[in-house]
Scaffold this motif. Structure first.
Motif, PDB file in Angstrom:
ATOM      1  N   LEU A  84       1.026  -1.111  -0.083  1.00 22.37           N
ATOM      2  CA  LEU A  84      -0.163  -0.112  -0.056  1.00 22.37           C
ATOM      3  C   LEU A  84       0.840   1.177  -0.029  1.00 22.37           C
ATOM      4  O   LEU A  84       0.181   2.484  -0.234  1.00 22.37           O
ATOM      5  CB  LEU A  84      -0.911   0.026   1.148  1.00 22.37           C
ATOM      6  CG  LEU A  84      -2.115  -1.316   1.149  1.00 22.37           C
ATOM      7  CD1 LEU A  84      -2.916  -1.110   2.710  1.00 22.37           C
ATOM      8  CD2 LEU A  84      -2.973  -0.896  -0.134  1.00 22.37           C
ATOM      9  N   VAL A  85       1.990   1.149   0.271  1.00 25.13           N
ATOM     10  CA  VAL A  85       2.996   2.120   0.569  1.00 25.13           C
ATOM     11  C   VAL A  85       4.240   1.704  -0.060  1.00 25.13           C
ATOM     12  O   VAL A  85       4.800   0.822   0.270  1.00 25.13           O
ATOM     13  CB  VAL A  85       3.173   2.726   1.800  1.00 25.13           C
ATOM     14  CG1 VAL A  85       4.356   3.978   1.870  1.00 25.13           C
ATOM     15  CG2 VAL A  85       1.720   3.400   2.347  1.00 25.13           C
ATOM     16  N   GLY A  86       4.984   2.665  -1.077  1.00 31.72           N
ATOM     17  CA  GLY A  86       6.268   2.444  -1.509  1.00 31.72           C
ATOM     18  C   GLY A  86       7.198   3.683  -1.418  1.00 31.72           C
ATOM     19  O   GLY A  86       6.552   4.726  -0.841  1.00 31.72           O
ATOM     20  N   GLY A  87       8.189   3.698  -2.038  1.00 31.31           N
ATOM     21  CA  GLY A  87       9.315   4.825  -2.104  1.00 31.31           C
ATOM     22  C   GLY A  87       8.493   6.110  -2.375  1.00 31.31           C
ATOM     23  O   GLY A  87       9.004   7.157  -1.702  1.00 31.31           O
ATOM     24  N   ASN A  88       7.805   6.073  -3.450  1.00 19.96           N
ATOM     25  CA  ASN A  88       7.391   7.419  -3.948  1.00 19.96           C
ATOM     26  C   ASN A  88       6.081   7.877  -2.861  1.00 19.96           C
ATOM     27  O   ASN A  88       6.220   9.063  -2.648  1.00 19.96           O
ATOM     28  CB  ASN A  88       6.422   7.197  -5.183  1.00 19.96           C
ATOM     29  CG  ASN A  88       7.353   7.067  -6.214  1.00 19.96           C
ATOM     30  OD1 ASN A  88       8.705   7.345  -6.280  1.00 19.96           O
ATOM     31  ND2 ASN A  88       7.009   5.932  -7.075  1.00 19.96           N
ATOM     32  N   LEU A  89       5.308   7.102  -2.107  1.00 17.17           N
ATOM     33  CA  LEU A  89       4.314   7.758  -1.161  1.00 17.17           C
ATOM     34  C   LEU A  89       5.097   7.975  -0.064  1.00 17.17           C
ATOM     35  O   LEU A  89       4.608   9.015   0.756  1.00 17.17           O
ATOM     36  CB  LEU A  89       3.213   6.638  -0.929  1.00 17.17           C
ATOM     37  CG  LEU A  89       2.132   6.579  -2.174  1.00 17.17           C
ATOM     38  CD1 LEU A  89       2.197   6.708  -3.318  1.00 17.17           C
ATOM     39  CD2 LEU A  89       0.969   5.617  -1.669  1.00 17.17           C
ATOM     40  N   ALA A  90       6.189   7.336   0.220  1.00 18.05           N
ATOM     41  CA  ALA A  90       6.943   7.731   1.537  1.00 18.05           C
ATOM     42  C   ALA A  90       7.448   9.052   1.311  1.00 18.05           C
ATOM     43  O   ALA A  90       7.513   9.833   2.384  1.00 18.05           O
ATOM     44  CB  ALA A  90       7.819   6.595   1.867  1.00 18.05           C
ATOM     45  N   VAL A 107       4.198  -3.084   2.722  1.00 15.47           N
ATOM     46  CA  VAL A 107       4.741  -1.861   2.101  1.00 15.47           C
ATOM     47  C   VAL A 107       5.793  -2.496   1.098  1.00 15.47           C
ATOM     48  O   VAL A 107       6.204  -3.766   1.098  1.00 15.47           O
ATOM     49  CB  VAL A 107       5.282  -0.845   3.169  1.00 15.47           C
ATOM     50  CG1 VAL A 107       4.598  -0.200   3.858  1.00 15.47           C
ATOM     51  CG2 VAL A 107       6.440  -1.659   4.189  1.00 15.47           C
ATOM     52  N   ARG A 108       6.534  -1.614   0.313  1.00 12.73           N
ATOM     53  CA  ARG A 108       7.466  -2.152  -0.666  1.00 12.73           C
ATOM     54  C   ARG A 108       8.795  -1.138  -0.836  1.00 12.73           C
ATOM     55  O   ARG A 108       8.515  -0.031  -0.156  1.00 12.73           O
ATOM     56  CB  ARG A 108       7.053  -2.599  -1.713  1.00 12.73           C
ATOM     57  CG  ARG A 108       6.339  -1.398  -2.774  1.00 12.73           C
ATOM     58  CD  ARG A 108       6.061  -2.201  -4.233  1.00 12.73           C
ATOM     59  NE  ARG A 108       5.958  -0.928  -5.304  1.00 12.73           N
ATOM     60  CZ  ARG A 108       5.846  -1.134  -6.605  1.00 12.73           C
ATOM     61  NH1 ARG A 108       6.021  -2.300  -6.847  1.00 12.73           N
ATOM     62  NH2 ARG A 108       5.833   0.059  -7.197  1.00 12.73           N
ATOM     63  N   ASP A 109       9.602  -1.419  -1.385  1.00  8.87           N
ATOM     64  CA  ASP A 109      10.777  -0.550  -1.744  1.00  8.87           C
ATOM     65  C   ASP A 109      11.680  -0.169  -0.419  1.00  8.87           C
ATOM     66  O   ASP A 109      11.767   1.162  -0.135  1.00  8.87           O
ATOM     67  CB  ASP A 109      10.567   0.995  -2.313  1.00  8.87           C
ATOM     68  CG  ASP A 109       9.696   0.896  -3.535  1.00  8.87           C
ATOM     69  OD1 ASP A 109      10.037   0.040  -4.396  1.00  8.87           O
ATOM     70  OD2 ASP A 109       8.816   1.654  -3.737  1.00  8.87           O
ATOM     71  N   ALA A 110      11.930  -1.167   0.236  1.00  6.73           N
ATOM     72  CA  ALA A 110      12.637  -1.215   1.496  1.00  6.73           C
ATOM     73  C   ALA A 110      13.911   0.019   1.618  1.00  6.73           C
ATOM     74  O   ALA A 110      13.727   0.763   2.574  1.00  6.73           O
ATOM     75  CB  ALA A 110      13.385  -2.514   1.931  1.00  6.73           C
ATOM     76  N   PRO A 129       2.736  -4.183  -6.370  1.00 10.28           N
ATOM     77  CA  PRO A 129       1.870  -2.775  -5.939  1.00 10.28           C
ATOM     78  C   PRO A 129       0.525  -2.998  -6.150  1.00 10.28           C
ATOM     79  O   PRO A 129       0.229  -4.241  -6.519  1.00 10.28           O
ATOM     80  CB  PRO A 129       2.434  -1.931  -7.060  1.00 10.28           C
ATOM     81  CG  PRO A 129       2.683  -2.741  -8.174  1.00 10.28           C
ATOM     82  CD  PRO A 129       3.342  -3.901  -7.521  1.00 10.28           C
ATOM     83  N   THR A 130      -0.356  -2.042  -5.857  1.00  5.76           N
ATOM     84  CA  THR A 130      -1.548  -2.408  -5.769  1.00  5.76           C
ATOM     85  C   THR A 130      -2.021  -1.773  -7.383  1.00  5.76           C
ATOM     86  O   THR A 130      -1.402  -1.433  -8.086  1.00  5.76           O
ATOM     87  CB  THR A 130      -2.616  -1.249  -4.752  1.00  5.76           C
ATOM     88  OG1 THR A 130      -2.435   0.010  -5.184  1.00  5.76           O
ATOM     89  CG2 THR A 130      -1.996  -1.669  -3.448  1.00  5.76           C
ATOM     90  N   GLU A 131      -3.556  -2.256  -7.492  1.00  8.56           N
ATOM     91  CA  GLU A 131      -3.896  -1.539  -8.778  1.00  8.56           C
ATOM     92  C   GLU A 131      -4.994  -0.344  -8.160  1.00  8.56           C
ATOM     93  O   GLU A 131      -5.910  -0.605  -7.312  1.00  8.56           O
ATOM     94  CB  GLU A 131      -4.940  -2.439  -9.375  1.00  8.56           C
ATOM     95  CG  GLU A 131      -4.132  -3.392 -10.367  1.00  8.56           C
ATOM     96  CD  GLU A 131      -5.068  -4.356 -11.213  1.00  8.56           C
ATOM     97  OE1 GLU A 131      -5.566  -3.973 -12.164  1.00  8.56           O
ATOM     98  OE2 GLU A 131      -5.139  -5.443 -10.544  1.00  8.56           O
ATOM     99  N   ARG A 132      -5.048   0.783  -8.654  1.00 10.04           N
ATOM    100  CA  ARG A 132      -5.856   1.962  -8.100  1.00 10.04           C
ATOM    101  C   ARG A 132      -6.931   1.912  -9.038  1.00 10.04           C
ATOM    102  O   ARG A 132      -7.096   2.148 -10.076  1.00 10.04           O
ATOM    103  CB  ARG A 132      -5.038   3.130  -8.232  1.00 10.04           C
ATOM    104  CG  ARG A 132      -3.776   3.364  -7.330  1.00 10.04           C
ATOM    105  CD  ARG A 132      -3.301   4.698  -7.315  1.00 10.04           C
ATOM    106  NE  ARG A 132      -2.068   4.605  -6.579  1.00 10.04           N
ATOM    107  CZ  ARG A 132      -0.712   5.012  -7.272  1.00 10.04           C
ATOM    108  NH1 ARG A 132      -0.984   5.404  -8.710  1.00 10.04           N
ATOM    109  NH2 ARG A 132       0.453   4.815  -6.760  1.00 10.04           N
ATOM    110  N   ARG A 133      -8.175   1.788  -8.401  1.00  6.23           N
ATOM    111  CA  ARG A 133      -9.546   1.846  -8.882  1.00  6.23           C
ATOM    112  C   ARG A 133     -10.324   2.609  -8.390  1.00  6.23           C
ATOM    113  O   ARG A 133     -11.543   2.730  -8.447  1.00  6.23           O
ATOM    114  CB  ARG A 133     -10.142   0.331  -8.698  1.00  6.23           C
ATOM    115  CG  ARG A 133      -9.146  -0.782  -9.267  1.00  6.23           C
ATOM    116  CD  ARG A 133      -9.813  -2.179  -8.889  1.00  6.23           C
ATOM    117  NE  ARG A 133     -10.148  -2.136  -7.511  1.00  6.23           N
ATOM    118  CZ  ARG A 133      -9.229  -3.004  -6.596  1.00  6.23           C
ATOM    119  NH1 ARG A 133      -8.335  -3.492  -7.085  1.00  6.23           N
ATOM    120  NH2 ARG A 133      -9.494  -3.202  -5.501  1.00  6.23           N
TER     121      ARG A 133
HETATM  122  O1  OAA Z   1       2.932   3.761  -6.010  1.00  3.76           O
HETATM  123  C1  OAA Z   1       2.695   2.744  -5.302  1.00  3.76           C
HETATM  124  O2  OAA Z   1       1.363   2.172  -5.488  1.00  3.76           O
HETATM  125  C2  OAA Z   1       3.346   2.610  -4.287  1.00  3.76           C
HETATM  126  C3  OAA Z   1       4.659   2.603  -4.767  1.00  3.76           C
HETATM  127  O3  OAA Z   1       5.318   1.711  -5.062  1.00  3.76           O
HETATM  128  C4  OAA Z   1       5.465   3.873  -4.147  1.00  3.76           C
HETATM  129  O4  OAA Z   1       4.853   4.535  -3.336  1.00  3.76           O
HETATM  130  O5  OAA Z   1       6.430   4.204  -4.882  1.00  3.76           O
END
Ligand code: OAA
Length: 169
Positions: A84-90, A107-110, A129-133
């Motif tokens: 639900l959260v990765g590097g960009n959202l963080a 989460v991802r992108d440790a 990652p998720t699919e944004r719907r």
């Molecule tokens: O964009 C996303 O869904 C999650 C992600 O990988 C990011 O936050 O970098």
């Protein structure tokens, strides 16, 4: 409001002060199982919430808005299949002044999370990652690992755990 830079009370000290709590005073402890991934190991602030399932549309919208030192609690239904959260959202959360994000999910992108100046707790890492719907809700009471967390609560996290209170501590 507390910000990532403000010292936060130790969760052990808070629990010492509430050792007789049965929850009726609004003091709660999240069960263990959350891991720390962000660049800020201890954080606290007023709670904002998102509830979603394998769709981080509302998480993205939240972290791209002003955080004002708040903690975003994301109830992802404890899904271990999508992050639900990765590097960009963080990075967005850090840039917009969120103190931390607690994810009942993955989460991802440790490496990118560790470089972001924001607290991040989650159940685990998963690269998908998720699919944004466009689904998900904000500003609702959420049940995180059996503990209710509501917008306007206060959350404190450090190396010993995560506690939630009806009022600022
Ligand atoms: O964009 C996303 O869904 C999650 C992600 O990988 C990011 O936050 O970098």
């Amino acid at each position: 409001m507390t910000s990532a830079a403000t010292p936060v009370p130790s969760t052990c000290d808070l629990c010492d002060a509430h050792r007789q709590s049965d929850g009726s005073d609004g003091f709660r402890v999240l069960p263990p199982g959350f891991h720390s991934y962000g660049g800020v190991p201890a954080f606290g602030g007023e709670v904002r919430t998102v509830r979603c399932f394998e769709d981080n549309t509302q998480v993205k919208a939240a972290v791209e808005s002003p955080g004002r030192g708040c903690v975003l609690v994301v109830d992802g239904g404890a899904s271990l299949r999508r992050a639900l959260v990765g590097g960009n959202l963080a990075a967005s959360a850090a840039r917009n002044g969120w103190a931390g994000i607690v994810v009942n999910g993955c989460v991802r992108d440790a490496a990118e999370l560790a470089a972001a100046q924001v607290g991040i707790r989650a159940l685990g890492l998963v690269p998908m990652p998720t699919e944004r719907r466009g689904e998900g809700q904000t500003g609702v009471a959420v049940l995180v690992q059996g503990v209710w967390v509501r917008p306007g609560d206060w959350l404190y996290a450090d190396a010993d755990g995560i506690v939630v209170s009806e009022r600022a501590l």
